[in-house]
Design a protein around this motif. Sequence first.
Motif, mmCIF file in Angstrom:
data_model
loop_
_atom_site.group_PDB
_atom_site.id
_atom_site.type_symbol
_atom_site.label_atom_id
_atom_site.label_comp_id
_atom_site.label_asym_id
_atom_site.label_seq_id
_atom_site.Cartn_x
_atom_site.Cartn_y
_atom_site.Cartn_z
ATOM 1 N N TRP A 100 0.825 -1.204 0.000
ATOM 2 C CA TRP A 100 0.000 0.000 0.000
ATOM 3 C C TRP A 100 0.866 1.263 0.000
ATOM 4 O O TRP A 100 1.856 1.347 0.733
ATOM 5 N N TYR A 101 0.430 2.239 -0.786
ATOM 6 C CA TYR A 101 1.108 3.535 -0.841
ATOM 7 C C TYR A 101 0.074 4.642 -0.692
ATOM 8 O O TYR A 101 -0.881 4.713 -1.468
ATOM 9 N N GLY A 102 0.304 5.499 0.314
ATOM 10 C CA GLY A 102 -0.551 6.652 0.511
ATOM 11 C C GLY A 102 0.245 7.758 1.181
ATOM 12 O O GLY A 102 1.123 7.486 2.005
ATOM 13 N N ASP A 103 -0.053 9.005 0.830
ATOM 14 C CA ASP A 103 0.633 10.154 1.405
ATOM 15 C C ASP A 103 2.117 10.124 0.998
ATOM 16 O O ASP A 103 2.519 9.425 0.081
ATOM 17 N N GLU A 108 9.696 10.442 -1.957
ATOM 18 C CA GLU A 108 9.589 9.282 -1.071
ATOM 19 C C GLU A 108 8.864 8.127 -1.747
ATOM 20 O O GLU A 108 9.300 6.964 -1.668
ATOM 21 N N VAL A 109 7.758 8.421 -2.398
ATOM 22 C CA VAL A 109 7.000 7.326 -3.013
ATOM 23 C C VAL A 109 7.746 6.760 -4.218
ATOM 24 O O VAL A 109 7.722 5.544 -4.453
ATOM 25 N N ARG A 110 8.449 7.591 -4.974
ATOM 26 C CA ARG A 110 9.235 7.073 -6.097
ATOM 27 C C ARG A 110 10.277 6.067 -5.608
ATOM 28 O O ARG A 110 10.395 4.965 -6.156
ATOM 29 N N ALA A 111 11.009 6.433 -4.561
ATOM 30 C CA ALA A 111 12.050 5.549 -4.048
ATOM 31 C C ALA A 111 11.464 4.267 -3.476
ATOM 32 O O ALA A 111 12.005 3.170 -3.686
ATOM 33 N N SER A 112 10.350 4.391 -2.761
ATOM 34 C CA SER A 112 9.767 3.216 -2.124
ATOM 35 C C SER A 112 9.156 2.265 -3.149
ATOM 36 O O SER A 112 9.317 1.044 -3.062
ATOM 37 N N VAL A 113 8.452 2.810 -4.134
ATOM 38 C CA VAL A 113 7.884 1.967 -5.190
ATOM 39 C C VAL A 113 9.007 1.266 -5.953
ATOM 40 O O VAL A 113 8.930 0.068 -6.245
ATOM 41 N N HIS A 114 10.049 2.011 -6.263
ATOM 42 C CA HIS A 114 11.160 1.402 -7.003
ATOM 43 C C HIS A 114 11.785 0.261 -6.215
ATOM 44 O O HIS A 114 12.099 -0.802 -6.777
ATOM 45 N N LYS A 115 11.958 0.458 -4.931
ATOM 46 C CA LYS A 115 12.523 -0.604 -4.099
ATOM 47 C C LYS A 115 11.652 -1.853 -4.139
ATOM 48 O O LYS A 115 12.152 -2.989 -4.228
ATOM 49 N N THR A 116 10.324 -1.670 -4.087
ATOM 50 C CA THR A 116 9.415 -2.806 -4.112
ATOM 51 C C THR A 116 9.470 -3.547 -5.438
ATOM 52 O O THR A 116 9.584 -4.780 -5.470
#
Length: 413
Positions: A100-103, A108-116
Amino acid sequence: MTARDRAASTGTPGRTGRTGGAPLPRTVAAAAATAALAATAFAAAPAQAAAPAHSAPPAALYTPPANPDADQQILDLVRHRQLKDAAGVLAMTLTPQAVWYGDGTPDEVRASVHKTVVDAARHHALPVLALYNIPGRDCAQYSAGGAADTPQYEAWIDAVRAGIGSLPATVILEPDSLALLPSDCGQDDAQGSRTTERYTEIHYAVDALEPLAGTKVYLDAGHSGWHSVNDIVPRLVAGGIDDATGFFLNVSNYRSDSELAWYGKLISSCLSYVSAGGPAADCPNQWWAVNDAQAWLDAHVHAAPSAMKHFVTDTSRNGQGPWTPPAGVYSDPQDWCNPPGRGTGARPTLSTGDPLADAKLWVKIPGESDGQCTRGTAGPDDPERGYQDPAAGQWFPQQALELVHNANPPLLH
């Protein structure tokens, strides 16, 4: 309110719909698992095998790291010699689930999505990304939040796109976004501008993400106990379904697999009929007699399933179907909100046997609370449980055990 989809609150950037502090080392939970497995005849879901190349299609669905509070519950159960329960909760966390991604900021979301997506590709697995940052999210209720306005949301979606890149991903785009419009909850103005903006935001996300090489985008169609086919189809069209892979059903809800399969077929068929120029009002809905509805489909819809919009369903908590509240007890039973006696449902799979159903998924993280349910009472306790439920998205140990004990099919063998 009527039956509702609810998704976990996502209050920190890149969080997988989870709460809590620093996660326990997974090796600690694995040690707990070893003790639990030694005392049960349980075969846990195998870990995803690593693959050196990303060019072949993913062989399995991705299993993200567990909620750290789930790991803590497993350890506590082992310490108290409740080994079968520990094994059950472990099995639940080892089942492929959405991230899940929110806020969070775009960076931050670019880095986290890429890591996933990189981690999933390394394990030759397909990640399911649940995006939950639409402005006016959840009608400002249990899972309130989201981007401040359309430009901020579009920048956030652009960051998600950059994070995914060319790697495979399935996107569950904004639960409750179309089945729960601003106009449905008194948050729109007289001109309906906020609802218009909602459609614009969803369509922007479809146009940004669906063209990515390995990405499929699914739009919100609620569930079979909520909107009629005739109501949800125009919403899907306005949200850009023509440019998306399809739609999703039952996120954070409890409708049965057979009911969802029929509802999904009716929606797909109605979308095909509408794309050929027919009005959605003519389509059969889920409350028609099945034989009458099928006869209408046979007469009016001739497209092959491969040419129709497909769907995915959330089976994370529907193993026992929906909860029927006691008659006349609650002014607002909130049958969607932490209902008692539910169980996990069918395991996630990309092989459904249904030509219109692309997958069964665990989108809602089983074991995480829907919110603090008061069922029309003064609260703060949940009157069905006799205590206060955790806030939306927090780990709910009692409910986690219910989902394990009532799992259908069973989690333990």
